[in-house]
Design an enzyme around this catalytic site. Sequence first.
Site, PDB file in Angstrom:
ATOM      1  N   LYS A  34       0.822  -1.217   0.000  1.00 55.04           N
ATOM      2  CA  LYS A  34       0.000   0.000   0.000  1.00 55.04           C
ATOM      3  C   LYS A  34       0.852   1.261   0.000  1.00 55.04           C
ATOM      4  O   LYS A  34       0.482   2.272  -0.609  1.00 55.04           O
ATOM      5  CB  LYS A  34      -0.966   0.005   1.177  1.00 55.04           C
ATOM      6  CG  LYS A  34      -0.346   0.271   2.533  1.00 55.04           C
ATOM      7  CD  LYS A  34      -1.385   0.395   3.615  1.00 55.04           C
ATOM      8  CE  LYS A  34      -0.737   0.592   4.975  1.00 55.04           C
ATOM      9  NZ  LYS A  34       0.072   1.815   5.069  1.00 55.04           N
ATOM     10  N   THR A  35       2.012   1.226   0.683  1.00 50.79           N
ATOM     11  CA  THR A  35       2.875   2.405   0.702  1.00 50.79           C
ATOM     12  C   THR A  35       3.376   2.717  -0.697  1.00 50.79           C
ATOM     13  O   THR A  35       3.447   3.881  -1.107  1.00 50.79           O
ATOM     14  CB  THR A  35       4.068   2.191   1.652  1.00 50.79           C
ATOM     15  OG1 THR A  35       3.579   1.873   2.952  1.00 50.79           O
ATOM     16  CG2 THR A  35       4.931   3.434   1.736  1.00 50.79           C
ATOM     17  N   ASP A 226      -3.752   7.674   4.424  1.00 52.76           N
ATOM     18  CA  ASP A 226      -3.224   6.341   4.731  1.00 52.76           C
ATOM     19  C   ASP A 226      -3.926   5.784   5.971  1.00 52.76           C
ATOM     20  O   ASP A 226      -4.357   6.542   6.841  1.00 52.76           O
ATOM     21  CB  ASP A 226      -1.716   6.450   4.980  1.00 52.76           C
ATOM     22  CG  ASP A 226      -1.034   5.095   5.074  1.00 52.76           C
ATOM     23  OD1 ASP A 226      -1.613   4.096   4.619  1.00 52.76           O
ATOM     24  OD2 ASP A 226       0.102   5.050   5.596  1.00 52.76           O
ATOM     25  N   ARG A 615       2.026 -10.411  10.573  1.00 54.27           N
ATOM     26  CA  ARG A 615       3.331  -9.767  10.751  1.00 54.27           C
ATOM     27  C   ARG A 615       4.441 -10.733  10.354  1.00 54.27           C
ATOM     28  O   ARG A 615       5.579 -10.315  10.146  1.00 54.27           O
ATOM     29  CB  ARG A 615       3.561  -9.359  12.217  1.00 54.27           C
ATOM     30  CG  ARG A 615       2.608  -8.349  12.830  1.00 54.27           C
ATOM     31  CD  ARG A 615       2.384  -7.136  11.977  1.00 54.27           C
ATOM     32  NE  ARG A 615       1.222  -7.322  11.111  1.00 54.27           N
ATOM     33  CZ  ARG A 615       0.977  -6.604  10.030  1.00 54.27           C
ATOM     34  NH1 ARG A 615       1.821  -5.681   9.645  1.00 54.27           N
ATOM     35  NH2 ARG A 615      -0.106  -6.824   9.295  1.00 54.27           N
TER      36      ARG A 615
END
Length: 761
Positions: A34-35, A226, A615
């Site tokens: 997404k970044t 974001d 994670r």
Amino acid sequence: MTDSYLEELNEAQRLAVTNTDGPSLVIAGAGSGKTRVLTYRIVHLLHKKVPAWRILALTFTNKAAGEMRDRISALVDPQVARFIWMGTFHSIFARILRAEGSRLGYKQNFTIYDASDSKSLIRSIIKEMALDDSVYKPGVIASRISTAKNNLVTANMYASDSGLQQSDKASRMPLMHEIYRTYAARCFRANAMDFDDLLLNTNILFRDFPDVLANYQEKFHYILVDEYQDTNYSQYLIVKKLAASRRNLCVVGDDAQSIYSFRGARIENILEFRNDYPEYKLFKLEQNYRSTQTIVNAANTIIANNEGQIRKNVYSKNETGENIQVMQALTDTEEGFNIASDIFDKKYSRQLLWSDFAVLYRTNAQSRIFEETLRKKNIPYKIYGGLSFYERKEIKDILGYFRMVINPEDEEALKRTINYPKRGIGDTTLNRILELASETGSSAWQVISGNPSGMTGFNQGIISRIKSYTNLIESFGKDLAEADAYSKAREIAMGSGIIKELREGKSPEEVSRYENLEELLNGIKIFTEAAETNGEPASLEAFMATVSLLTDQDNEKKEDRNKVTLMTMHSAKGLEFKHVYIAGMEDTLFPSPLSAGNPKEIEEERRLFYVALTRAGKMATLSYALNRYKWGNLERSGPSRFLLEMDKKFLDYPQTGGKPFTQSPPRGFTASRPATEAAPSYASPSRLRKITAPKASYSSAEPGTGAQGNFMPGDSVSHERFGNGTVVSIEGEAPNTTAIVNFENHGTKKLLLRFAKLTKN
């Protein structure tokens, strides 16, 4: 600039990047890049000749904003990138308020109070009002004020709301509204805003001054947000107002990772985006680049049980990977030993770094056992989210001086600096100064910096010491606008006597404090040089504006990196590790018993497990104990319902001969079936904005002769202290049978039946 950057994106990412006009909802699954999408979308806007200053990008951490700016600068002219309005919600709105805050009565140099400043002020108010701080707990008061502000409830609105008054009376805090009113007045008098004020006051500014709102609506042609699932009502409303004119709003997030409702985050903001913007475009980023196929598929089987979500099919093209290990321990102590041993073995057998490992848990209290077992094996570790560099006393002391020089009205900074280093101005004198300020409706600085005749009740010796202090602060402020941050900071550190005070210390702790001050000055030097190189403000005021808005994730020290990380699941969001251990997977611990009987809260707990599991890049281990100490008693437990929901083909059970656990599901648990509709499924919660009383923590009832059994979920019961309630669940076996009861006026309590005076209605 060519558009070759688009070749680095997969098809879904490319669509999300290039469709820049109109409202867009980008649902970004865990590890889906997404970044990169946010970054390249901004680059694409610049490629289309959109002026950089027309773009507003909002994040939740300075770290995220910095990473995005660095990536953009590598793809476009850095001198162009610096004009993008990019930063955290709080930093961007602080910037707007410094320009426009005079309309609300604030000076441009207002101070931003952090959490410790707010609690200190609340503690002072409670003391001045002669209230019992065991009832009016500063932390609880601060949380309640924060919740009010994030729901746009001002102090005056709070005081006039009968429902809130009733709630406060039930919580034995009938003067809560007076504390809030006094707190708000004292902040204003000190020319200070807390973090929540930055949002509240921006909303008030846009509401009361339409011309200001219109100016920023015209300024920002494109708005990007974001982690939209983490926005609260106040943030949601600001974004909606700013985007109302052009409607070029792109929000990126993942409803499956919405885990911060206790901070005010509203999953409804992302689930109901299509209702706010019916013409929206939906983009789904479903390829996970972080984790193995096994981890991704196992996580999907968990989150599929949630009804309130936007359906997506997250997948991985990485290696299949190892099955998820399930470790069973007899006790919580053994659980700690098992995990420490496994980390030690894997580190050396697979040639890994300590930093490749993380241990995640539901509550901070669980860290103790892991700290002890890791120390015994000489395994280096760090606790993520511990005391940050800028929270250390010696750093807060010097920052207090910086704040006083910039904004002498800052009451909390004055309290911290007026007698440090010691100059003979004690608490009695300080309290009298604050009393005079209250009596005259002025700031403490106005009391001590004015005519000495106004300082009634002080002898000449005290007045002389006070004037010495005010002269010192005024001398530091003379060339504040012209001096760079480093030279002014060094002048203050030397002139205040703090460097001399710390340099004379000989103990290891005192030497460490001196080194920390040196490190701060080094950091200010780097800030000054970078700002001057980039043509940005290099003043002490500019440095403090940056420091006051740092978040926990912005404070990690480099020397802490090659260590095993211990952290709560909430703290792990946004991070990734090769090997992740999720501890305490028990039905009495995770999901939290406080969520029992509340489907919405159970879904958030399930999202928390989804976040924790995703994670992991290479391998995940889930651990639970059959017995765990609680208040000195060893209580039995079983595997969490979340373990029972997982598809067994993704799990291995090395300690039980490959056989799954055989314990029954927790009482009252029925595995929910995943929805099968092809269309996105949305929750439809009420739009009513209200504040609920903070949930009470577990409490043992007073000793009594309560029965051990005869209670069932759903029973209406009464308790002599907590009043009427409903039994949510019964857990454990005699003599340690407990009842979780939701009381009408006291929230959820966990009661040990052999002591509880509980009767059926």
